[in-house]
Write a protein that holds these residues in place. Structure first.
Motif, PDB file in Angstrom:
ATOM      1  N   THR A 124     -29.986 -30.102   4.970  1.00 27.11           N
ATOM      2  CA  THR A 124     -28.986 -29.289   3.812  1.00 27.11           C
ATOM      3  C   THR A 124     -28.630 -27.899   4.906  1.00 27.11           C
ATOM      4  N   PHE A 125     -27.512 -27.112   4.471  1.00 35.00           N
ATOM      5  CA  PHE A 125     -27.195 -26.150   4.975  1.00 35.00           C
ATOM      6  C   PHE A 125     -27.095 -25.158   4.000  1.00 35.00           C
ATOM      7  N   ALA A 126     -27.618 -25.348   2.704  1.00 39.37           N
ATOM      8  CA  ALA A 126     -27.704 -24.337   1.848  1.00 39.37           C
ATOM      9  C   ALA A 126     -28.715 -23.245   2.078  1.00 39.37           C
ATOM     10  N   ARG A 127     -28.251 -22.031   1.836  1.00 37.45           N
ATOM     11  CA  ARG A 127     -28.654 -20.841   2.048  1.00 37.45           C
ATOM     12  C   ARG A 127     -28.790 -19.846   0.823  1.00 37.45           C
ATOM     13  N   SER A 128     -29.651 -18.801   0.908  1.00 34.51           N
ATOM     14  CA  SER A 128     -29.437 -17.952  -0.184  1.00 34.51           C
ATOM     15  C   SER A 128     -28.361 -16.934   0.204  1.00 34.51           C
ATOM     16  N   GLY A 129     -28.326 -16.748   1.382  1.00 31.57           N
ATOM     17  CA  GLY A 129     -27.140 -15.761   1.826  1.00 31.57           C
ATOM     18  C   GLY A 129     -25.815 -16.255   1.977  1.00 31.57           C
ATOM     19  N   PRO A 130     -24.896 -15.410   2.246  1.00 40.56           N
ATOM     20  CA  PRO A 130     -23.488 -15.856   2.593  1.00 40.56           C
ATOM     21  C   PRO A 130     -23.334 -16.848   3.861  1.00 40.56           C
ATOM     22  N   GLY A 172     -24.744 -36.496  -2.008  1.00 36.10           N
ATOM     23  CA  GLY A 172     -24.866 -35.092  -2.537  1.00 36.10           C
ATOM     24  C   GLY A 172     -24.193 -34.012  -1.648  1.00 36.10           C
ATOM     25  N   THR A 173     -24.679 -32.975  -1.608  1.00 38.45           N
ATOM     26  CA  THR A 173     -24.238 -31.902  -0.434  1.00 38.45           C
ATOM     27  C   THR A 173     -24.818 -31.961   0.590  1.00 38.45           C
ATOM     28  N   GLU A 205     -23.571 -21.315  -4.390  1.00 41.90           N
ATOM     29  CA  GLU A 205     -22.340 -22.193  -4.236  1.00 41.90           C
ATOM     30  C   GLU A 205     -22.688 -23.670  -4.626  1.00 41.90           C
ATOM     31  N   LYS A 206     -23.882 -24.005  -4.514  1.00 42.08           N
ATOM     32  CA  LYS A 206     -24.195 -25.378  -4.647  1.00 42.08           C
ATOM     33  C   LYS A 206     -23.371 -26.203  -5.927  1.00 42.08           C
ATOM     34  N   PRO A 207     -23.391 -25.385  -6.844  1.00 47.21           N
ATOM     35  CA  PRO A 207     -22.552 -26.326  -8.256  1.00 47.21           C
ATOM     36  C   PRO A 207     -20.978 -26.453  -7.857  1.00 47.21           C
ATOM     37  N   ALA A 208     -20.552 -25.543  -6.897  1.00 43.01           N
ATOM     38  CA  ALA A 208     -18.914 -25.819  -6.474  1.00 43.01           C
ATOM     39  C   ALA A 208     -18.907 -26.938  -5.516  1.00 43.01           C
ATOM     40  N   ALA A 209     -20.076 -26.808  -4.667  1.00 40.14           N
ATOM     41  CA  ALA A 209     -20.049 -27.861  -3.452  1.00 40.14           C
ATOM     42  C   ALA A 209     -20.438 -29.347  -4.244  1.00 40.14           C
ATOM     43  N   GLN A 210     -21.001 -29.462  -5.204  1.00 43.75           N
ATOM     44  CA  GLN A 210     -21.056 -30.632  -5.861  1.00 43.75           C
ATOM     45  C   GLN A 210     -20.029 -31.154  -6.549  1.00 43.75           C
ATOM     46  N   ALA A 211     -18.911 -30.350  -6.703  1.00 44.09           N
ATOM     47  CA  ALA A 211     -17.803 -30.629  -7.352  1.00 44.09           C
ATOM     48  C   ALA A 211     -16.578 -31.036  -6.325  1.00 44.09           C
TER      49      ALA A 211
END
Length: 275
Positions: free
Chosen positions: A2-8, A237-238, A247-253
């Motif tokens: 996964t590439f989700a991070r807390s920062g931008p 998933g993402t 941004e994860k909720p937006a990525a899930q959409a």
């Protein structure tokens, strides 16, 4: 992975404009020469949070120039009323037109932003008369408008939906008439188009667009491709998408990497026959 991070996350969409158009399209900018294929559509075709959306995958597979002219949050108005982009699409070898939701077009009851078609601008006097108890000043987005109207007066929403269907069909036909190149009409969703007058509940798909509306448009295009995202793709998933934790909720959409691959798989046979 996964590439989700807390920062931008700095995913470079290569935003660009073609000609005198004001619409910010997905990049990188490509040269409009030779047998190129254009892609018109919204967030799904734009490929939000995805490094290589399906037009880029097809570019690699087919060895031809695929030009992603989709824009984030664009509906049929963004491209259907943009003469500059329509002219460039007309000059290509083919044009893929993604079906976007019917609420995202200006109509006789309300207007939307000309490029960010998800943004609600103004209610007409007729809509205000139909929903006198509703405060339209609190509305900024079309999706919020539709949800609130269904909550306030569901028995009166049918008239609004009929108007949206008429306006959407008119805009799509206008777009088709302006594009001389062979056209592929593309459905992307987690469910197939519903029967006439039906709705899709609980799954992401173009809203207030039914099978009957698509049947009306099919004589105006050379091909129709319907992609129902598989359970296998949805289960991914993402994974592999570039987004922050916020941004994860937006990525899930939006369609993920596997969904984009499925769209490319569906379009490849038709496009390969034209190039």
């Amino acid at each position: 992975m996964t590439f989700a991070r807390s920062g931008p996350i700095r995913l470079d969409y290569g935003l660009c404009r073609y000609g005198q158009s004001k619409l910010m399209c997905r990049g990188p900018m490509r040269r409009l020469k030779g047998d190129y294929v254009t892609f018109l559509g919204g967030t799904e075709t734009f490929g939000k949070f995805v490094e290589r959306p399906y037009p880029a995958l097809l570019d690699e597979r087919l060895g031809a120039t695929m030009i992603n002219m989709a824009a984030n949050n664009a509906g049929a108005d963004a491209h259907g009323l943009d003469e500059d982009l329509l002219a460039r699409a007309s000059d290509g070898a083919a044009c893929v037109i993604q079906i976007t939701g019917a609420p995202y077009v200006s109509n006789r009851l309300y207007s939307v932003h000309p490029r960010r078609n998800d943004r609600f601008i103004m209610a007409s006097p007729r809509l205000r008369e139909s929903f006198p108890e509703f405060d339209f000043t609190e509305i900024a987005f079309v999706g919020h408008l539709m949800r609130r109207l269904r909550e306030v007066a569901p028995e009166r929403v049918a008239e609004l939906e009929d108007e949206l269907r008429r306006a959407w069909l008119a805009r799509m036909k206008r777009m088709f008439d302006a594009i001389a190149a062979p056209k592929i009409l593309l459905w992307i969703g987690e469910a197939a188009p519903p029967p006439i007058g039906g709705h899709i509940a609980g799954k992401r798909a173009p809203q207030i667009v039914d099978r009957g509306m698509i049947d009306v448009l099919r004589p105006s295009v050379e091909a129709y491709v319907e992609v129902v995202i598989s359970p296998h793709a949805r289960a991914a998933g993402t994974r592999g998408m570039l987004h922050s934790l916020m941004e994860k909720p937006a990525a899930q959409a939006v369609p993920n990497l596997r969904a984009h691959a499925e769209v490319a798989d569906a379009l490849e046979p038709t496009l390969s026959g034209w190039l």
